[in-house]
Motif scaffolding. Structure first.
Motif, short mmCIF file in Angstrom:
data_model
loop_
_atom_site.label_atom_id
_atom_site.label_comp_id
_atom_site.label_asym_id
_atom_site.label_seq_id
_atom_site.Cartn_x
_atom_site.Cartn_y
_atom_site.Cartn_z
N ASN A 134 45.95 33.58 105.02
CA ASN A 134 47.54 33.53 105.83
C ASN A 134 47.20 33.54 106.77
N ASN A 135 47.37 33.30 107.67
CA ASN A 135 47.39 33.54 108.94
C ASN A 135 47.95 34.74 109.22
N GLU A 136 49.14 35.32 108.22
CA GLU A 136 50.00 35.94 108.89
C GLU A 136 49.60 37.54 108.26
N ASP A 137 48.33 37.18 107.65
CA ASP A 137 47.43 38.62 106.74
C ASP A 137 46.89 38.93 107.92
N PHE A 138 46.50 38.55 108.53
CA PHE A 138 45.47 39.09 109.63
C PHE A 138 45.33 40.32 110.04
N GLU A 139 46.62 40.52 110.73
CA GLU A 139 46.25 41.72 110.95
C GLU A 139 46.22 43.27 109.93
N VAL A 140 46.93 42.96 108.96
CA VAL A 140 46.44 43.61 108.20
C VAL A 140 45.36 44.09 107.45
N ILE A 141 44.95 42.59 106.91
CA ILE A 141 43.06 43.00 107.12
C ILE A 141 42.50 43.29 107.86
N LYS A 142 42.90 43.03 109.03
CA LYS A 142 41.47 43.16 109.96
C LYS A 142 41.49 44.65 110.11
N ASP A 143 42.73 45.65 110.31
CA ASP A 143 43.14 46.74 110.50
C ASP A 143 42.24 47.30 109.19
N ILE A 144 42.24 46.95 108.20
CA ILE A 144 41.68 48.25 107.38
C ILE A 144 40.10 48.00 107.65
N CYS A 145 39.98 46.66 107.37
CA CYS A 145 38.53 46.53 107.24
C CYS A 145 37.49 47.23 108.71
N SER A 146 38.64 47.11 109.72
CA SER A 146 37.51 47.39 110.97
C SER A 146 37.59 49.02 110.78
N ASN A 147 38.78 49.51 110.09
CA ASN A 147 38.33 51.51 109.23
C ASN A 147 37.37 51.88 108.08
N ALA A 148 37.15 50.18 106.93
CA ALA A 148 35.91 50.57 106.34
C ALA A 148 34.83 50.67 106.88
N PHE A 149 34.31 49.55 107.60
CA PHE A 149 33.27 49.54 108.09
C PHE A 149 32.66 49.91 109.03
N SER A 150 31.62 50.33 109.83
CA SER A 150 30.73 50.49 110.79
C SER A 150 31.20 49.39 112.12
N LYS A 151 31.16 49.90 112.89
CA LYS A 151 32.24 49.20 114.39
C LYS A 151 30.46 48.67 114.84
#
Ligand code: 3EB
Length: 345
Positions: free
Chosen positions: A303-320
């Protein structure tokens, strides 16, 4: 085109396949083609024009997967080899091989046929080619299924695909590689895969998840044919771990229905456990991987509306430093909001 290189191994040569996931705006495929031996290019976009892929020529396995990236126009997943490559094709598939690796794309228009039949047909053709070319050890498969959660004949379409695929695996060895089974747009079943001439893979399961091929019948008459990861061992120095599409499933149940943040965290924890030394040591693998090691990450978001939440979690979890593509796609169970995969290389 008939002249394909049969798989052979000589120890002096150093087999290497490279994979990159890159925003399409950042590179010109033609430039890469001048410098590298390309096994195949998969494009992820919901665009209708693909001149960029056509420029590569008719022989190369290329495919657009109709899936909208959240942050870019399109991504390319580019598979290259150190070795010279031969190409071949038939009506539904194209392949490229370098003497060690075999890259294959399948594109079948549904044309009102039953998805079970198309799934079986796709895999029967795949196995026929892999065996004929002598590259039958599958490292990793990606399955893209239009309208994956829709019902036909009172069955969810994903379960129909699983049925046909399982029928083909049953007559072709019942060995399950790492895979992704995910929704896409358009009207074609799109599959691509990497296989090798030598059996250098180990198929890895997750202690916290029921092996998918043992899922109870409520998830489909025939279980999904895939492992949680494939470990490919080239030699003492070079290995690769292909992590399957991973979701918020513990045992065989979806957990945290309706809570996208918790689904995302559970998915990441599933991956952590899967690639940890304590799990890999069960397979005689003396390596320890963390989320930091994962590259070519794809995060599928329902769902489009979940993008920001998922991006925040994933960009912290994975290496930049690693590449991540956030793609809009339906997941194989309607209650799954996110699915994540990647490659340790
Ligand atoms: C799951 O665990 C999530 O059908 O090939 C993940 C990876 C999933 C591969 C497939 C399905 C597939 O059941 C869905």
């Amino acid at each position: 085109k008939e002249e394909i290189s049969k798989g052979t191994i000589s120890n002096e040569e150093f087999p290497k396949v490279n994979v990159h996931l890159i925003p399409a705006d950042l590179i010109r495929l033609k430039e890469i083609q001048k410098k590298e031996n390309i096994l195949g290019v998969i494009k992820f976009s919901d665009l209708n024009e693909h001149e960029d892929l056509k420029i590569l020529g008719e022989d190369l396995p290329t495919m657009n997967i109709k899936m909208k990236p959240f942050m870019e126009n399109a991504f390319y997943e580019i598979w290259t080899s150190d070795q010279p490559i031969n190409y071949g094709n038939n009506e539904i598939l194209k392949f490229a091989c370098d003497g060690y690796h075999h890259f294959l794309t399948v594109n079948i228009k549904e044309q009102n046929r039953d998805l079970r039949e198309i799934g079986r047909l796709a895999y029967d053709s795949i196995f026929e080619i892999l065996k004929r070319n002598n590259y039958s050890n599958i490292s990793r498969v990606w399955n893209h299924i239009p309208n994956i959660n829709e019902f036909s004949d009172a069955k969810e379409r994903y379960t129909k695909f699983c049925h046909g695929r399982a029928e083909s695996f049953e007559v072709n060895g019942n060995i399950y590689p790492a895979a992704t089974g995910i929704g896409c747009r358009g009207d074609s079943l799109c599959i691509y895969m990497l296989s090798t001439v030598q059996n250098i893979q180990k198929y890895i399961e997750n202690p916290n998840q029921t092996p998918a091929y043992k899922y109870p019948p409520k998830y489909g008459i025939k279980s999904p044919s895939f492992a949680r990861a494939t470990y490919t061992n080239y030699n003492s120095l070079i290995s690769r771990l292909y992590i399957s599409g991973t979701a918020s499933i513990l045992g065989s149940d979806t957990v945290h229905v309706g809570n996208v943040g918790k689904q995302c965290e559970t998915t990441l924890e599933n991956i952590r456990v899967l690639i940890s030394s304590s799990n890999l040591s069960n397979y005689g693998i003396k390596e320890n991987f963390t989320l930091d090691n994962i590259d070519c990450i794809k995060v599928y978001i329902k769902n489009n509306e979940d993008f920001e939440v998922i991006k925040d979690i994933c960009s912290n979890a994975f290496s930049k430093n690693r590449s991540i593509a956030y793609l809009k796609a339906d997941v194989c169970r309607n209650d799954l909001l996110v699915e994540i995969e990647g490659i340790v290389q």
